[in-house]
Motif scaffolding. Structure first.
Motif, PDB file in Angstrom:
ATOM      1  N   THR A   1       0.825  -1.212   0.000  1.00 54.42           N
ATOM      2  CA  THR A   1       0.000   0.000   0.000  1.00 54.42           C
ATOM      3  C   THR A   1       0.857   1.260   0.000  1.00 54.42           C
ATOM      4  OG1 THR A   1      -0.283  -0.143   2.404  1.00 54.42           O
ATOM      5  CG2 THR A   1      -2.019  -1.109   1.042  1.00 54.42           C
ATOM      6  N   SER A   2       2.023   1.207   0.645  1.00 54.16           N
ATOM      7  CA  SER A   2       2.938   2.359   0.613  1.00 54.16           C
ATOM      8  C   SER A   2       3.465   2.582  -0.796  1.00 54.16           C
ATOM      9  CB  SER A   2       4.102   2.153   1.577  1.00 54.16           C
ATOM     10  OG  SER A   2       3.635   2.085   2.897  1.00 54.16           O
ATOM     11  N   LEU A   3       3.827   1.507  -1.473  1.00 55.78           N
ATOM     12  CA  LEU A   3       4.284   1.612  -2.860  1.00 55.78           C
ATOM     13  C   LEU A   3       3.175   2.185  -3.740  1.00 55.78           C
ATOM     14  CD1 LEU A   3       6.477   0.995  -5.016  1.00 55.78           C
ATOM     15  CD2 LEU A   3       5.392  -1.252  -5.274  1.00 55.78           C
ATOM     16  N   HIS A   4       1.965   1.711  -3.546  1.00 53.38           N
ATOM     17  CA  HIS A   4       0.822   2.206  -4.306  1.00 53.38           C
ATOM     18  C   HIS A   4       0.661   3.718  -4.114  1.00 53.38           C
ATOM     19  CE1 HIS A   4      -3.812   1.852  -5.066  1.00 53.38           C
ATOM     20  NE2 HIS A   4      -3.182   2.323  -6.109  1.00 53.38           N
ATOM     21  N   CYS A   5       0.695   4.167  -2.855  1.00 52.06           N
ATOM     22  CA  CYS A   5       0.579   5.600  -2.556  1.00 52.06           C
ATOM     23  C   CYS A   5       1.710   6.386  -3.201  1.00 52.06           C
ATOM     24  CB  CYS A   5       0.584   5.838  -1.047  1.00 52.06           C
ATOM     25  SG  CYS A   5      -0.874   5.235  -0.202  1.00 52.06           S
ATOM     26  N   TYR A   6       2.936   5.907  -3.067  1.00 50.36           N
ATOM     27  CA  TYR A   6       4.104   6.598  -3.608  1.00 50.36           C
ATOM     28  C   TYR A   6       4.006   6.742  -5.126  1.00 50.36           C
ATOM     29  CZ  TYR A   6       8.910   7.555  -4.976  1.00 50.36           C
ATOM     30  OH  TYR A   6      10.031   8.106  -5.545  1.00 50.36           O
ATOM     31  N   VAL A   7       3.691   5.651  -5.804  1.00 51.26           N
ATOM     32  CA  VAL A   7       3.637   5.682  -7.275  1.00 51.26           C
ATOM     33  C   VAL A   7       2.493   6.566  -7.753  1.00 51.26           C
ATOM     34  CG1 VAL A   7       3.274   4.276  -9.355  1.00 51.26           C
ATOM     35  CG2 VAL A   7       4.804   3.459  -7.548  1.00 51.26           C
ATOM     36  N   ALA A   8       1.328   6.447  -7.136  1.00 51.61           N
ATOM     37  CA  ALA A   8       0.190   7.289  -7.525  1.00 51.61           C
ATOM     38  C   ALA A   8       0.523   8.770  -7.325  1.00 51.61           C
ATOM     39  CB  ALA A   8      -1.054   6.905  -6.728  1.00 51.61           C
ATOM     40  N   ASP A   9       1.099   9.113  -6.176  1.00 53.55           N
ATOM     41  CA  ASP A   9       1.473  10.514  -5.915  1.00 53.55           C
ATOM     42  C   ASP A   9       2.500  11.004  -6.927  1.00 53.55           C
ATOM     43  OD1 ASP A   9      -0.265  10.544  -3.759  1.00 53.55           O
ATOM     44  OD2 ASP A   9       1.320  10.359  -2.247  1.00 53.55           O
ATOM     45  N   LYS A  10       3.488  10.188  -7.213  1.00 55.70           N
ATOM     46  CA  LYS A  10       4.555  10.571  -8.161  1.00 55.70           C
ATOM     47  C   LYS A  10       3.975  10.798  -9.569  1.00 55.70           C
ATOM     48  CE  LYS A  10       9.227  10.035  -9.119  1.00 55.70           C
ATOM     49  NZ  LYS A  10      10.285  10.792  -8.557  1.00 55.70           N
ATOM     50  N   LEU A  11       2.947  10.030  -9.930  1.00 53.07           N
ATOM     51  CA  LEU A  11       2.321  10.178 -11.245  1.00 53.07           C
ATOM     52  C   LEU A  11       1.191  11.207 -11.239  1.00 53.07           C
ATOM     53  CD1 LEU A  11       2.154   6.421 -12.296  1.00 53.07           C
ATOM     54  CD2 LEU A  11       3.742   8.170 -13.159  1.00 53.07           C
ATOM     55  N   GLY A  12       0.903  11.811 -10.074  1.00 55.38           N
ATOM     56  CA  GLY A  12      -0.156  12.811  -9.972  1.00 55.38           C
ATOM     57  C   GLY A  12      -1.550  12.227 -10.105  1.00 55.38           C
ATOM     58  N   LEU A  13      -1.710  10.979  -9.667  1.00 63.70           N
ATOM     59  CA  LEU A  13      -3.002  10.304  -9.765  1.00 63.70           C
ATOM     60  C   LEU A  13      -3.556  10.013  -8.378  1.00 63.70           C
ATOM     61  CD1 LEU A  13      -1.975   7.730 -12.520  1.00 63.70           C
ATOM     62  CD2 LEU A  13      -3.419   9.759 -12.833  1.00 63.70           C
ATOM     63  N   LYS A  14      -4.859   9.815  -8.310  1.00 68.93           N
ATOM     64  CA  LYS A  14      -5.488   9.359  -7.074  1.00 68.93           C
ATOM     65  C   LYS A  14      -5.227   7.861  -6.938  1.00 68.93           C
ATOM     66  CE  LYS A  14      -9.223  12.718  -7.375  1.00 68.93           C
ATOM     67  NZ  LYS A  14     -10.664  12.881  -7.593  1.00 68.93           N
ATOM     68  N   LYS A  15      -5.311   7.385  -5.720  1.00 70.41           N
ATOM     69  CA  LYS A  15      -5.140   5.944  -5.495  1.00 70.41           C
ATOM     70  C   LYS A  15      -6.454   5.236  -5.776  1.00 70.41           C
ATOM     71  CE  LYS A  15      -3.382   7.673  -1.841  1.00 70.41           C
ATOM     72  NZ  LYS A  15      -3.035   8.931  -2.448  1.00 70.41           N
ATOM     73  N   GLY A  16      -6.364   4.210  -6.603  1.00 67.06           N
ATOM     74  CA  GLY A  16      -7.529   3.384  -6.895  1.00 67.06           C
ATOM     75  C   GLY A  16      -7.486   2.133  -6.036  1.00 67.06           C
ATOM     76  N   ALA A  17      -7.996   1.058  -6.563  1.00 66.44           N
ATOM     77  CA  ALA A  17      -8.052  -0.208  -5.831  1.00 66.44           C
ATOM     78  C   ALA A  17      -6.659  -0.797  -5.650  1.00 66.44           C
ATOM     79  CB  ALA A  17      -8.934  -1.203  -6.572  1.00 66.44           C
ATOM     80  N   TYR A  18      -6.467  -1.401  -4.492  1.00 62.63           N
ATOM     81  CA  TYR A  18      -5.248  -2.174  -4.212  1.00 62.63           C
ATOM     82  C   TYR A  18      -5.683  -3.617  -3.976  1.00 62.63           C
ATOM     83  CZ  TYR A  18      -1.268  -4.181  -1.788  1.00 62.63           C
ATOM     84  OH  TYR A  18      -0.231  -4.997  -1.420  1.00 62.63           O
ATOM     85  N   ASN A  19      -5.138  -4.541  -4.749  1.00 64.49           N
ATOM     86  CA  ASN A  19      -5.439  -5.962  -4.594  1.00 64.49           C
ATOM     87  C   ASN A  19      -4.166  -6.702  -4.244  1.00 64.49           C
ATOM     88  OD1 ASN A  19      -8.311  -6.007  -5.483  1.00 64.49           O
ATOM     89  ND2 ASN A  19      -7.385  -5.157  -7.333  1.00 64.49           N
ATOM     90  N   HIS A  20      -4.247  -7.549  -3.246  1.00 65.84           N
ATOM     91  CA  HIS A  20      -3.083  -8.300  -2.752  1.00 65.84           C
ATOM     92  C   HIS A  20      -3.395  -9.786  -2.931  1.00 65.84           C
ATOM     93  CE1 HIS A  20       0.556  -8.336  -0.170  1.00 65.84           C
ATOM     94  NE2 HIS A  20       0.084  -9.494   0.251  1.00 65.84           N
ATOM     95  N   PHE A  21      -2.787 -10.385  -3.940  1.00 71.35           N
ATOM     96  CA  PHE A  21      -3.014 -11.793  -4.244  1.00 71.35           C
ATOM     97  C   PHE A  21      -1.911 -12.640  -3.620  1.00 71.35           C
ATOM     98  CE2 PHE A  21      -4.855  -9.399  -7.740  1.00 71.35           C
ATOM     99  CZ  PHE A  21      -6.124  -9.958  -7.838  1.00 71.35           C
ATOM    100  N   VAL A  22      -2.298 -13.724  -2.984  1.00 71.91           N
ATOM    101  CA  VAL A  22      -1.332 -14.635  -2.370  1.00 71.91           C
ATOM    102  C   VAL A  22      -1.676 -16.061  -2.804  1.00 71.91           C
ATOM    103  CG1 VAL A  22      -0.329 -15.487  -0.222  1.00 71.91           C
ATOM    104  CG2 VAL A  22      -1.145 -13.120  -0.352  1.00 71.91           C
ATOM    105  N   ASP A  23      -0.724 -16.720  -3.451  1.00 65.79           N
ATOM    106  CA  ASP A  23      -0.965 -18.099  -3.884  1.00 65.79           C
ATOM    107  C   ASP A  23      -0.944 -19.081  -2.715  1.00 65.79           C
ATOM    108  OD1 ASP A  23      -1.307 -17.583  -6.618  1.00 65.79           O
ATOM    109  OD2 ASP A  23       0.846 -17.484  -6.919  1.00 65.79           O
ATOM    110  N   THR A  24      -0.034 -18.871  -1.771  1.00 61.18           N
ATOM    111  CA  THR A  24       0.068 -19.766  -0.616  1.00 61.18           C
ATOM    112  C   THR A  24       0.171 -18.933   0.644  1.00 61.18           C
ATOM    113  OG1 THR A  24       1.280 -21.360  -1.968  1.00 61.18           O
ATOM    114  CG2 THR A  24       1.376 -21.670   0.390  1.00 61.18           C
ATOM    115  N   LEU A  25      -0.937 -18.798   1.349  1.00 62.99           N
ATOM    116  CA  LEU A  25      -0.956 -18.100   2.632  1.00 62.99           C
ATOM    117  C   LEU A  25      -0.829 -19.171   3.704  1.00 62.99           C
ATOM    118  CD1 LEU A  25      -1.319 -15.338   3.997  1.00 62.99           C
ATOM    119  CD2 LEU A  25      -3.763 -15.830   4.101  1.00 62.99           C
ATOM    120  N   HIS A  26       0.182 -19.061   4.537  1.00 63.09           N
ATOM    121  CA  HIS A  26       0.497 -20.163   5.443  1.00 63.09           C
ATOM    122  C   HIS A  26       1.024 -19.669   6.786  1.00 63.09           C
ATOM    123  CE1 HIS A  26       4.134 -19.070   3.216  1.00 63.09           C
ATOM    124  NE2 HIS A  26       4.731 -19.263   4.379  1.00 63.09           N
ATOM    125  N   PHE A  27       1.041 -20.577   7.739  1.00 62.24           N
ATOM    126  CA  PHE A  27       1.719 -20.409   9.022  1.00 62.24           C
ATOM    127  C   PHE A  27       2.784 -21.491   9.093  1.00 62.24           C
ATOM    128  CE2 PHE A  27      -2.673 -19.071  10.038  1.00 62.24           C
ATOM    129  CZ  PHE A  27      -2.411 -17.807  10.526  1.00 62.24           C
TER     130      PHE A  27
END
Length: 150
Positions: free
Chosen positions: A101-127
């Protein structure tokens, strides 16, 4: 989020994560290359930062969990998908969400855009089994805490 409250290796784990992503995005030049490429054609559907290469198959090197991030501009918003090969739900997931989410904010701000959807996909979520006792303690602590009153 106070990692050290829940995870014994909190500060060390955070430094390891920050150093890793700094190397992968900044020191590698991939983030700057992305800005140059994306700046040429904001309507591209190829707004990808690939963090995977076949060197990662070397058993003597760390095996990265984050494989790529993909950006696309729709209207005045920048949307981002973060694709993880795997995520340790106990120690790493929350930190990776913060990084993403920090990367998303940084890139959007640098490009002068608003932040849209952030999706976090994980193939193997584990403990990991080695963390079973800590996870059980954390679960008991979290389920026994009283909600804050207003």
């Amino acid at each position: 989020f106070e990692y050290t409250k829940y995870i014994k290796e909190g500060k060390e784990q955070i430094k390891l994560e920050v150093d890793h992503y700094n190397e992968e995005f900044v020191q590698s030049g991939k983030l700057n290359s992305f800005f140059e490429y994306f700046g040429e054609d904001e309507t591209t559907k190829k707004g990808l930062i690939n963090l995977w290469d076949n060197d990662h198959l070397n058993p003597n090197k760390p095996f990265p969990c984050l494989t790529y991030v993909w950006f696309r501009k729709i209207g005045d918003k920048l949307h981002m998908n973060c694709h993880m090969r795997a995520n340790d739900a106990y120690k790493i997931l929350i930190m990776d969400l913060h990084v993403g989410t920090s990367l998303h904010c940084y890139v959007a701000d640098k490009l002068g855009l608003k932040k849209g959807a952030y999706n976090h996909f994980v193939d193997t979520l584990h403990f990991y089994h080695r963390n079973k006792i800590e996870i059980e303690k954390l679960y008991k602590q979290l389920t026994s805490e009283k909600p804050a009153s207003n």
